[in-house]
Design a protein around this motif. Sequence first.
Motif, PDB file in Angstrom:
ATOM      1  N   UNK A   1       0.877  -1.168   0.000  1.00 17.84           N
ATOM      2  CA  UNK A   1       0.000   0.000   0.000  1.00 17.84           C
ATOM      3  C   UNK A   1       0.917   1.220   0.000  1.00 17.84           C
ATOM      4  N   UNK A   2       0.633   2.196  -0.833  1.00 18.14           N
ATOM      5  CA  UNK A   2       1.480   3.388  -0.917  1.00 18.14           C
ATOM      6  C   UNK A   2       0.963   4.469   0.012  1.00 18.14           C
ATOM      7  N   UNK A   3       1.911   5.127   0.691  1.00 15.76           N
ATOM      8  CA  UNK A   3       1.562   6.152   1.675  1.00 15.76           C
ATOM      9  C   UNK A   3       2.245   7.461   1.319  1.00 15.76           C
ATOM     10  N   UNK A   4       1.489   8.536   1.242  1.00 17.53           N
ATOM     11  CA  UNK A   4       2.052   9.868   1.027  1.00 17.53           C
ATOM     12  C   UNK A   4       2.257  10.555   2.374  1.00 17.53           C
ATOM     13  N   UNK A   5       3.301  11.377   2.442  1.00 18.15           N
ATOM     14  CA  UNK A   5       3.637  12.054   3.693  1.00 18.15           C
ATOM     15  C   UNK A   5       3.638  13.570   3.513  1.00 18.15           C
ATOM     16  N   UNK A   6       2.631  14.064   2.842  1.00 18.63           N
ATOM     17  CA  UNK A   6       2.500  15.500   2.695  1.00 18.63           C
ATOM     18  C   UNK A   6       3.139  16.040   1.430  1.00 18.63           C
ATOM     19  N   UNK A   7       3.067  17.364   1.230  1.00 17.65           N
ATOM     20  CA  UNK A   7       3.475  17.965  -0.043  1.00 17.65           C
ATOM     21  C   UNK A   7       4.959  18.238  -0.199  1.00 17.65           C
ATOM     22  N   UNK A   8       5.749  18.029   0.874  1.00 14.96           N
ATOM     23  CA  UNK A   8       7.182  18.333   0.795  1.00 14.96           C
ATOM     24  C   UNK A   8       8.011  17.055   0.819  1.00 14.96           C
ATOM     25  N   UNK A   9       9.211  17.121   0.262  1.00 17.95           N
ATOM     26  CA  UNK A   9      10.135  15.984   0.288  1.00 17.95           C
ATOM     27  C   UNK A   9      10.788  15.923   1.663  1.00 17.95           C
ATOM     28  N   UNK A  10      10.707  14.784   2.312  1.00 17.03           N
ATOM     29  CA  UNK A  10      11.231  14.616   3.665  1.00 17.03           C
ATOM     30  C   UNK A  10      12.540  13.829   3.638  1.00 17.03           C
ATOM     31  N   UNK A  11      13.419  14.150   4.558  1.00 20.19           N
ATOM     32  CA  UNK A  11      14.594  13.315   4.771  1.00 20.19           C
ATOM     33  C   UNK A  11      14.132  11.940   5.254  1.00 20.19           C
ATOM     34  N   UNK A  12      15.017  10.960   5.095  1.00 25.69           N
ATOM     35  CA  UNK A  12      14.648   9.592   5.457  1.00 25.69           C
ATOM     36  C   UNK A  12      14.250   9.482   6.921  1.00 25.69           C
ATOM     37  N   UNK A  13      14.989  10.158   7.814  1.00 27.33           N
ATOM     38  CA  UNK A  13      14.667  10.052   9.239  1.00 27.33           C
ATOM     39  C   UNK A  13      13.351  10.748   9.565  1.00 27.33           C
ATOM     40  N   UNK A  14      13.083  11.877   8.888  1.00 30.37           N
ATOM     41  CA  UNK A  14      11.815  12.576   9.096  1.00 30.37           C
ATOM     42  C   UNK A  14      10.654  11.736   8.594  1.00 30.37           C
ATOM     43  N   UNK A  15      10.833  11.094   7.449  1.00 31.32           N
ATOM     44  CA  UNK A  15       9.781  10.248   6.885  1.00 31.32           C
ATOM     45  C   UNK A  15       9.435   9.099   7.829  1.00 31.32           C
ATOM     46  N   UNK A  16      10.451   8.480   8.427  1.00 31.28           N
ATOM     47  CA  UNK A  16      10.206   7.365   9.346  1.00 31.28           C
ATOM     48  C   UNK A  16       9.397   7.825  10.554  1.00 31.28           C
ATOM     49  N   UNK A  17       9.790   8.961  11.131  1.00 27.96           N
ATOM     50  CA  UNK A  17       9.092   9.477  12.310  1.00 27.96           C
ATOM     51  C   UNK A  17       7.664   9.883  11.956  1.00 27.96           C
ATOM     52  N   UNK A  18       7.496  10.559  10.809  1.00 24.43           N
ATOM     53  CA  UNK A  18       6.166  10.995  10.388  1.00 24.43           C
ATOM     54  C   UNK A  18       5.255   9.798  10.133  1.00 24.43           C
ATOM     55  N   UNK A  19       5.780   8.775   9.473  1.00 27.25           N
ATOM     56  CA  UNK A  19       4.964   7.609   9.155  1.00 27.25           C
ATOM     57  C   UNK A  19       4.529   6.872  10.421  1.00 27.25           C
ATOM     58  N   UNK A  20       5.442   6.684  11.351  1.00 27.73           N
ATOM     59  CA  UNK A  20       5.101   6.035  12.618  1.00 27.73           C
ATOM     60  C   UNK A  20       4.029   6.825  13.364  1.00 27.73           C
ATOM     61  N   UNK A  21       4.175   8.137  13.372  1.00 27.20           N
ATOM     62  CA  UNK A  21       3.218   8.992  14.072  1.00 27.20           C
ATOM     63  C   UNK A  21       1.826   8.893  13.452  1.00 27.20           C
ATOM     64  N   UNK A  22       1.756   8.977  12.127  1.00 31.54           N
ATOM     65  CA  UNK A  22       0.465   8.917  11.454  1.00 31.54           C
ATOM     66  C   UNK A  22      -0.212   7.569  11.662  1.00 31.54           C
ATOM     67  N   UNK A  23       0.569   6.491  11.575  1.00 28.97           N
ATOM     68  CA  UNK A  23      -0.034   5.168  11.740  1.00 28.97           C
ATOM     69  C   UNK A  23      -0.531   4.979  13.174  1.00 28.97           C
ATOM     70  N   UNK A  24       0.276   5.382  14.152  1.00 30.86           N
ATOM     71  CA  UNK A  24      -0.144   5.214  15.545  1.00 30.86           C
ATOM     72  C   UNK A  24      -1.394   6.043  15.848  1.00 30.86           C
ATOM     73  N   UNK A  25      -1.467   7.245  15.278  1.00 27.71           N
ATOM     74  CA  UNK A  25      -2.621   8.086  15.524  1.00 27.71           C
ATOM     75  C   UNK A  25      -3.890   7.514  14.916  1.00 27.71           C
ATOM     76  N   UNK A  26      -3.731   6.826  13.760  1.00 26.60           N
ATOM     77  CA  UNK A  26      -4.908   6.322  13.059  1.00 26.60           C
ATOM     78  C   UNK A  26      -5.247   4.888  13.419  1.00 26.60           C
ATOM     79  N   UNK A  27      -4.230   4.033  13.572  1.00 30.57           N
ATOM     80  CA  UNK A  27      -4.478   2.600  13.744  1.00 30.57           C
ATOM     81  C   UNK A  27      -3.856   2.004  15.015  1.00 30.57           C
ATOM     82  N   UNK A  28      -3.026   2.766  15.705  1.00 32.90           N
ATOM     83  CA  UNK A  28      -2.243   2.200  16.796  1.00 32.90           C
ATOM     84  C   UNK A  28      -2.811   2.484  18.174  1.00 32.90           C
TER      85      UNK A  28
END
Length: 241
Positions: free
Chosen positions: A211-238
Amino acid sequence: MSGARAKIRLFVAADLAAGMEIALEARQAHHLATVMRRRAGEAVALFNGRDGEWLATLRTLDRKGGLCLVERRIAEQWSPPDLWLLFAPIRKARMDMVIEKAVELGAARLQPVLTRFTQTDRLRRERMVTQTIEAAEQCGALTVPEVAEPVRLADLLADWPTERALIWCDEQRAGTASADLPPAPAALLVGPEGGLAPEERTLITDHAATRTMALGPRILRAETAAIAALTLWQAQRGDWR
């Protein structure tokens, strides 16, 4: 000893129950005696990922070792949702941040993934294990995430468990964050600093679990992307709900 919750938490491998004596590792004893200036008779909290959190008293302590007497359970065992973080090793300081924040954000497993643009000399698994333990001790977690052996992306996908959703944080997909993420068991995949090679992108895109996941309109560094993705998933499904 005071009934207040101990401020210092230690991860131990031994089983925990009232009346047990637990020997400290040299690393733990040195930290307590030298850095934290603790002494025999003071309180610590112990957890092992299985038996909850227990209040204990330091029976003996010096720079080389120590002994704790387990007294009573102060928290029942709980575990985070079954969420993996798959990431390509990146620069040291940034990878340190990913590991620490992944523990704080409730990842159950950390899986290093080797891609074409991954620099494998940045990966020291033993150090990663130590970092996960230290992060769990500091953030109040009762489990320490598993740190898996590094695996090549193609091998990971070839042996992917059918019941686990693979959520790909595609750096080339700009837009609003995904509004409907799959529940656990799931995994978040974040690519390397240099991005994924075309054939690697095809492997992921063509995989049935992706499943493909977008992380907003800006290009994120790899570490920022990991933190953002974990946060979004925990807020929605965790376990933030």
